[in-house]
Design a protein around this motif. Structure first.
Motif, PDB file in Angstrom:
ATOM      1  N   SER A 251       0.833  -1.201   0.000  1.00  0.00           N
ATOM      2  CA  SER A 251       0.000   0.000   0.000  1.00  0.00           C
ATOM      3  C   SER A 251       0.867   1.250   0.000  1.00  0.00           C
ATOM      4  CB  SER A 251      -0.927  -0.005   1.222  1.00  0.00           C
ATOM      5  OG  SER A 251      -0.150   0.034   2.416  1.00  0.00           O
ATOM      6  N   MET A 253       1.138   5.485   1.540  1.00  0.00           N
ATOM      7  CA  MET A 253       0.675   6.688   2.230  1.00  0.00           C
ATOM      8  C   MET A 253       1.026   7.862   1.320  1.00  0.00           C
ATOM      9  SD  MET A 253      -0.621   5.948   5.302  1.00  0.00           S
ATOM     10  CE  MET A 253      -0.303   7.248   6.497  1.00  0.00           C
ATOM     11  N   ASP A 273      -3.708   8.059   3.998  1.00  0.00           N
ATOM     12  CA  ASP A 273      -3.619   6.843   3.182  1.00  0.00           C
ATOM     13  C   ASP A 273      -4.419   6.975   1.892  1.00  0.00           C
ATOM     14  OD1 ASP A 273      -6.137   6.873   4.216  1.00  0.00           O
ATOM     15  OD2 ASP A 273      -6.066   4.846   5.070  1.00  0.00           O
ATOM     16  N   GLN A 358       2.179   1.567   8.104  1.00  0.00           N
ATOM     17  CA  GLN A 358       1.645   2.921   7.989  1.00  0.00           C
ATOM     18  C   GLN A 358       1.915   3.751   9.240  1.00  0.00           C
ATOM     19  OE1 GLN A 358      -2.438   3.022   6.724  1.00  0.00           O
ATOM     20  NE2 GLN A 358      -2.012   2.088   4.739  1.00  0.00           N
TER      21      GLN A 358
END
Length: 401
Positions: A251, A253, A273, A358
């Motif tokens: 993923s 940010m 995010d 994160q």
């Protein structure tokens, strides 16, 4: 000077930064944030988990002045011991400090055996000029003094280099040393020579170049900056951008920035995010809170859809900001923001390709962004931190512009 305002998210990040920094005092974290101790204490009372209550009470509120003085003396003694230890190590290796040289070795041989053989004869056999040998011998004291001074400097250079995690080069280390009252002034060329001898190299990393996908349907604003990322005073011209922050799980940010062209100060930023319009709006609102008002200022960006959105245009009109945009697909038209993004990833990630998660990403980026304004030395700011530069030079004189 208008009072600063902070979003709730900023306050919570500041509290998380303090609670995740063992050994750091409230005063140290408050200085990095560019605010005062009482403000951070109020945030801790409101948002803190209490995980460091006992630690902070012990470190920030000594029981007596004698305890503080004793601790200071112990710290000085430990520092002196470290300096003596490193100085002794460097002194023992002084003859190899600048790299071994065959000519120097021959000079030493002549000097060590001059009572056994005539200097003239040995120079003839070793193919040396006697005048060169005598000059080498006459300058021995000055050479030893220089090597000793370089050894002492080397300890301090290495200390600064380590403290900044290898992100400082010769000029920034020079500025740091020259700001220390107990140190003598030193030239950046000498620092560079010492760094070469210690094999210390400032961290560099090539960044990946990405292009922004523009929304051709939305309004395009004229370029009011023209690649001249300067201003005669603060709060006149800003640049901004969004950069992705890769996470180990695949993923991302995202960080949105608002940077003052006068001092390179990061007056507004937001981490999330997602890459929705609210991200850049939050960064702009933080800038407004820091400056008090943005009326009449220029905000320059690329053609990203979040910057051309109607919601962002409404925010700019509400704050009295004039939008400016460079050409599509030309990173040089927003070079200041691109340079900031590259420096952040280079100095935070270094050899890592991704953040662990994160939470760690938010914490590390938040820490770097706050220290960027108050601690990190910037070449544009005469090697001062941007916040310090604004205090010392509130307006650029026309004669210097």
């Amino acid at each position: 000077m208008p009072s600063k305002t902070y979003s709730e998210e900023f306050k919570r990040d500041a509290v998380a930064l303090y609670e995740s920094s063992p050994g750091a005092s409230i005063q140290t974290i408050a200085t990095d944030l560019g605010d005062n101790r009482n403000t951070l204490q109020n945030w801790l009372k409101k948002y803190g988990t209490g995980a460091r209550t006992n630690i902070s009470t012990t470190s920030d509120a000594p029981s007596s002045a004698s305890v503080t003085e004793a601790e200071r003396i112990r710290q000085l003694e430990r520092e002196n011991a470290r300096l003596r230890e490193e100085r002794d190590i460097l002194r023992k290796a002084a003859k190899y400090f600048g790299g071994r040289d065959e000519l120097v070795i021959r000079f030493r041989f002549v000097d060590d055996t001059r009572h056994d053989h005539s200097v003239k004869r040995m120079c003839e056999i070793l193919k040396l000029n006697r005048s060169s040998y005598y000059k080498w011998k006459s300058t021995a004291v000055s050479r030893r003094k220089r090597l000793f001074n370089d050894a002492i400097r080397g300890v301090r250079v290495k200390t600064v280099f380590t403290q900044e995690r290898g992100c400082y080069g010769a000029k920034r280390i020079t500025a740091e040393l020259n700001d220390q009252p107990e140190d003598l002034k030193v030239n950046h060329k000498r620092v560079a020579r010492i760094m070469r001898s210690l094999k210390l190299v400032g961290y560099t990393k090539k960044r990946k170049v990405t292009t922004t996908v523009a929304d051709i349907i939305k309004t395009v604003f004229p370029d009011l900056v023209g690649r001249k990322f300067t201003a005669l005073r603060p709060n006149r011209t800003y640049v901004g951008d969004i950069t992705y922050l890769p996470i180990q799980d695949g993923s991302n940010m995202y960080l949105a920035t608002v940077i003052d062209c006068y001092s390179r100060r990061l007056v507004g930023f937001a981490i999330a995010d997602h890459m929705r319009t609210s991200l850049v709006q939050d960064a702009l609102h933080m800038a407004k809170g820091q400056r008090g008002s943005l009326a009449g200022a220029i905000f320059h960006s690329d053609h990203g859809s979040v910057y051309t959105s109607y919601a962002f245009q409404d925010t700019c009109q509400e704050l009295g900001i004039r939008q400016s945009m460079g050409a599509i697909g030309t990173s040089a038209d927003n070079a200041l923001a691109e340079s900031f993004n590259a420096a952040l990833k280079r100095e935070v990630l270094q050899d890592s390709k991704t953040f662990a998660n994160q939470v760690q990403c938010r914490r590390d980026v938040f820490r770097w962004c706050t220290r960027y304004n108050t601690v990190r030395r910037h070449s544009w700011c005469k090697y001062l931190a941007p916040a310090v530069f604004e205090e010392r030079y509130p307006v650029i004189l026309k004669s210097a512009s």
